[in-house]
Design a protein around this motif. Structure first.
Motif, short mmCIF file in Angstrom:
data_model
loop_
_atom_site.label_atom_id
_atom_site.label_comp_id
_atom_site.label_asym_id
_atom_site.label_seq_id
_atom_site.Cartn_x
_atom_site.Cartn_y
_atom_site.Cartn_z
N ILE A 97 82.44 117.20 31.28
CA ILE A 97 82.64 118.19 32.42
C ILE A 97 84.12 118.42 32.60
N TYR B 290 80.25 112.14 31.27
CA TYR B 290 80.51 113.32 31.95
C TYR B 290 82.20 113.47 31.96
N VAL C 58 80.53 122.72 31.51
CA VAL C 58 80.64 122.03 30.58
C VAL C 58 81.69 122.40 29.46
N TYR D 223 77.00 113.49 36.15
CA TYR D 223 78.05 113.98 36.92
C TYR D 223 77.65 114.22 38.38
N VAL E 87 78.02 123.21 35.80
CA VAL E 87 77.15 122.16 36.08
C VAL E 87 76.06 122.49 37.04
N CYS F 259 75.83 116.60 32.71
CA CYS F 259 75.83 117.28 34.03
C CYS F 259 75.12 116.32 34.99
#
Length: 102
Positions: free
Chosen positions: A24, A20, A37, A78, A44, A75
């Protein structure tokens, strides 16, 4: 639980975190700084919301051609880190609660 299991789980979680951290990002110029993303404007929370409505990843990927399976996994990783109270980067936007009742 064996030591091998603990080591495996620790390694798996570190790989999850790296996943992540590479995929992210948060940029104040994109969706007001919400985690997205990397390289997209796909938040997310949108990915998680759509998975909650329909957990079929193939359909999610078809609806968002810019997403990959690894993006979806990032995602989820995270979100897991946030819910378990880990320090995450990027930070969730102010007002987001990781201790909200489910």
């Amino acid at each position: 639980m064996s030591i091998a299991s603990v080591c495996y789980n620790d390694l798996y979680m570190k790989e999850d975190q790296r996943l992540y951290e590479e995929r992210i990002v948060a940029d104040p110029r994109i969706l007001a700084g919400k985690p997205v993303v990397k390289g997209t404007r796909i938040a997310v929370d949108l990915v998680l919301e759509e998975l909650a409505q329909n957990p079929n990843i193939d359909e999610l990927l078809a609806a968002h051609p810019d997403l990959t399976r690894n993006d979806v996994q990032a995602c989820i990783a995270y979100a897991r880190a946030i819910v378990t109270g880990e320090e995450v980067s990027p930070k969730p936007p102010k007002g987001a609660r990781s201790d909200a009742t489910l």
